[in-house]
Motif scaffolding. Sequence first.
Motif, short mmCIF file in Angstrom:
data_model
loop_
_atom_site.label_atom_id
_atom_site.label_comp_id
_atom_site.label_asym_id
_atom_site.label_seq_id
_atom_site.Cartn_x
_atom_site.Cartn_y
_atom_site.Cartn_z
N LYS A 1 0.83 -1.19 0.00
CA LYS A 1 0.00 0.00 0.00
C LYS A 1 0.87 1.25 0.00
O LYS A 1 1.93 1.31 0.64
N CYS A 2 0.42 2.27 -0.72
CA CYS A 2 1.24 3.47 -0.92
C CYS A 2 1.49 4.26 0.37
O CYS A 2 2.55 4.88 0.51
N SER B 1 2.29 4.95 -9.55
CA SER B 1 0.91 4.60 -9.22
C SER B 1 0.47 5.15 -7.86
O SER B 1 -0.73 5.12 -7.55
N CYS B 2 1.40 5.67 -7.08
CA CYS B 2 1.08 6.15 -5.73
C CYS B 2 0.60 7.59 -5.76
O CYS B 2 1.16 8.48 -5.10
N ASN C 1 -3.80 3.77 -2.77
CA ASN C 1 -3.39 2.94 -3.90
C ASN C 1 -2.35 1.91 -3.49
O ASN C 1 -1.76 1.99 -2.41
#
Length: 349
Positions: free
Chosen positions: A220-221, A240-241, A246
Amino acid sequence: MAASSRAPASAFVRAARKVYNPIGFSKGYNFTLWFIFAGALMGFILARLMYLDYSGVYCSTNPDDSGPNAAAPGECWTYNQKEYLQVGIRMHLYTIIPSGFLVCFQFVPAIRSRVILFHRISGYIIVFLSLAGTIGALIIARVAFRGGIDTQAAVGFLAIIFLGSLSISYYNIKKLQIEQHRAWMLRAWFYAGAIITNRLILVISALITSQDYSYRTAMKCDKLGSFYDSPAALLDAYPSCTSPENYAVVKDGMSGSTENFGAALYKSFGMALCLALAIHAIGVEIYLQLTPAEYECLRNVCYHRQLEAGFKNPGSAGLTVDRLGDSAPWVPADGNNTSKPGLIASVRE
């Protein structure tokens, strides 16, 4: 336990007896097994006594301390997110470390026979601390080492068989069924000792997966952000963070960045604990099957003590196979066979 009456086979055996006879062992193999397994547990516990300083060592909160925490990467950040998680990890550390230290002395024959009060009081303390420590472990199981289903299942299963074995052992000693008390107490702490073997398997597995580029872990970010100084640095490493909620895919790597090291450990922890539990569960059963003479002698001790105490089924007052299964009723040995003074005299509860 009295010293062996047999003449020593060699000068080495004669010298060894001077070491293990004073602490109650009459047979070298029993002392060797105790030294290996209790020694491993004691070494593991002593190496982790510093973890009792939670804020100073395990999860350091000192801003001047730039060194890593003793916990696995990202674990302290996770525990600090919720107060109940901090309670859980502290409860686990503050209870399981002292209980592991005390239990090493419970298997010393000289203490069981000569310091009976210590053995009893220590036993009650160990059971209480073990219960609290297991509850603490269950509290953090959902998040420890990423809290995967494999980790939760392994921790839950270990909790069940550990506390179950302690409970059966406690019941049997109340019924003066000493050989069953011994067997189930050995099982309980062999199961608990799997956490040591788990560390070895964990490191080996993490090293292996780190060599294969295809092994990756979703993280998890918001947790990934704890490894970076700024959101910009995190976004640069993991595009993607864009939101703390995310997830990003992290390469396993023991020699990479902190999150790579953590990913390698997270992926392997549940598997390593399951494998370690299997090894220890099989190992303790092999040991118990290889010591039938000790079992039988202890049961004859139980028979006489239960007979004196007025139990209805002397020799089988506890949880024995002839009461619960289809085994033939146990029959006490005759006077000649029960006259093993070394073992009988040493078993005093």
